[in-house]
Scaffold this motif. Structure first.
Motif, short mmCIF file in Angstrom:
data_model
loop_
_atom_site.label_atom_id
_atom_site.label_comp_id
_atom_site.label_asym_id
_atom_site.label_seq_id
_atom_site.Cartn_x
_atom_site.Cartn_y
_atom_site.Cartn_z
N TYR A 77 0.82 -1.21 0.00
CA TYR A 77 0.00 0.00 0.00
C TYR A 77 0.86 1.27 0.00
O TYR A 77 2.06 1.21 0.26
CB TYR A 77 -0.91 0.03 1.24
CG TYR A 77 -1.78 -1.19 1.38
CD1 TYR A 77 -2.87 -1.39 0.53
CD2 TYR A 77 -1.52 -2.14 2.35
CE1 TYR A 77 -3.67 -2.51 0.66
CE2 TYR A 77 -2.32 -3.27 2.48
CZ TYR A 77 -3.39 -3.44 1.63
OH TYR A 77 -4.17 -4.56 1.75
N GLN A 78 0.21 2.41 -0.24
CA GLN A 78 0.88 3.71 -0.16
C GLN A 78 0.93 4.21 1.28
O GLN A 78 1.88 4.87 1.66
CB GLN A 78 0.11 4.77 -0.96
CG GLN A 78 0.28 4.70 -2.44
CD GLN A 78 -0.53 5.81 -3.08
OE1 GLN A 78 -1.75 5.75 -3.12
NE2 GLN A 78 0.16 6.82 -3.55
N ASN A 79 -0.11 3.93 2.05
CA ASN A 79 -0.26 4.46 3.40
C ASN A 79 -0.27 3.34 4.42
O ASN A 79 -0.55 2.18 4.09
CB ASN A 79 -1.55 5.26 3.53
CG ASN A 79 -1.57 6.44 2.59
OD1 ASN A 79 -0.54 7.02 2.28
ND2 ASN A 79 -2.75 6.79 2.12
N LYS A 102 2.11 8.17 5.34
CA LYS A 102 2.23 8.00 3.89
C LYS A 102 3.62 7.46 3.59
O LYS A 102 4.62 8.13 3.86
CB LYS A 102 1.99 9.34 3.19
CG LYS A 102 1.89 9.22 1.70
CD LYS A 102 1.42 10.51 1.05
CE LYS A 102 1.26 10.28 -0.44
NZ LYS A 102 0.79 11.47 -1.12
N ASP A 105 4.40 7.66 -2.81
CA ASP A 105 3.59 8.63 -3.55
C ASP A 105 2.66 7.89 -4.52
O ASP A 105 2.65 6.67 -4.57
CB ASP A 105 4.47 9.67 -4.26
CG ASP A 105 5.35 9.07 -5.35
OD1 ASP A 105 5.12 7.92 -5.78
OD2 ASP A 105 6.29 9.77 -5.78
N SER A 106 1.88 8.63 -5.30
CA SER A 106 0.89 8.01 -6.19
C SER A 106 1.53 7.18 -7.29
O SER A 106 0.89 6.30 -7.87
CB SER A 106 -0.01 9.08 -6.79
OG SER A 106 0.76 10.01 -7.52
N ALA A 107 2.81 7.43 -7.59
CA ALA A 107 3.51 6.64 -8.61
C ALA A 107 4.18 5.40 -8.01
O ALA A 107 4.80 4.62 -8.73
CB ALA A 107 4.57 7.51 -9.29
N GLY A 108 4.05 5.23 -6.69
CA GLY A 108 4.64 4.06 -6.04
C GLY A 108 6.09 4.25 -5.61
O GLY A 108 6.76 3.30 -5.25
N TRP A 110 8.83 5.20 -3.02
CA TRP A 110 8.91 5.25 -1.56
C TRP A 110 9.38 6.63 -1.10
O TRP A 110 10.31 7.19 -1.66
CB TRP A 110 9.84 4.16 -1.02
CG TRP A 110 9.36 2.79 -1.37
CD1 TRP A 110 9.96 1.90 -2.20
CD2 TRP A 110 8.15 2.16 -0.92
NE1 TRP A 110 9.21 0.76 -2.29
CE2 TRP A 110 8.09 0.89 -1.52
CE3 TRP A 110 7.13 2.55 -0.07
CZ2 TRP A 110 7.04 0.00 -1.29
CZ3 TRP A 110 6.08 1.66 0.16
CH2 TRP A 110 6.06 0.41 -0.45
#
Length: 161
Positions: A77-79, A102, A105-108, A110
């Motif tokens: 997961y991201q979060n 978090k 980010d949205s692009a994966g 880290w």
């Protein structure tokens, strides 16, 4: 030959200076408690609560609490939603808070510091006022529905004045 001796002397002085600087930085008198707990390689069980027993020497002091997470590349997961709460010498579950850390980010990509597939992220968990010196127990659980949550290597707590 003189040039070689000069370089050795400069190297030796540089190493001594580097050692002295790192020693001074390691002596952080503001940190009262800082430790990590490692999690099993297979993952963090949903029902497992991590306990951190911190001896707090000063009363009537405001402390900053932060949670630190070390994750591996296989975290899905991201979060990472966490529940943190603590007990004082007199009472249980004084303060309860939900944190959302978090990790990507949205692009994966880290977000934490790290290399080689292991990353460390820090999140402020707020401030607490210690009314009485003694042993305080901090508890952390994850709030994801996974029975076994892979990819979390270590969870840590830091208390600073």
């Amino acid at each position: 030959m003189k040039n070689l001796l000069k370089h050795k002397t400069v190297l030796r002085k540089s190493l001594i200076l580097l050692f002295a600087a790192s020693f001074c930085m390691a002596c952080d008198e503001q940190t009262v408690y800082h430790t990590f707990q490692s999690l099993p390689a297979k993952g963090w069980q949903r029902k497992d609560t991590l306990f951190f027993n911190a001896m707090v020497p000063d009363s009537a002091t405001l402390y900053n609490v932060s949670v630190e997470v070390r994750n591996r590349n296989n975290y899905p997961y991201q979060n990472l939603p966490l529940l943190i709460y603590y007990d004082s010498p007199e009472a249980q579950n004084i303060k309860r808070d939900t944190l959302e850390l978090k990790l990507a980010d949205s692009a994966g990509i880290w977000l934490g510091d790290g290399w080689g597939g292991l990353y460390q992220s820090t999140l402020s968990a707020g401030r607490i006022r210690i009314g009485k010196a003694g042993e305080y127990r901090f508890k952390i659980t994850h709030l994801l529905p996974d029975e076994v949550l892979p990819g979390i290597n270590d969870i840590g707590i830091k208390l600073k004045r």
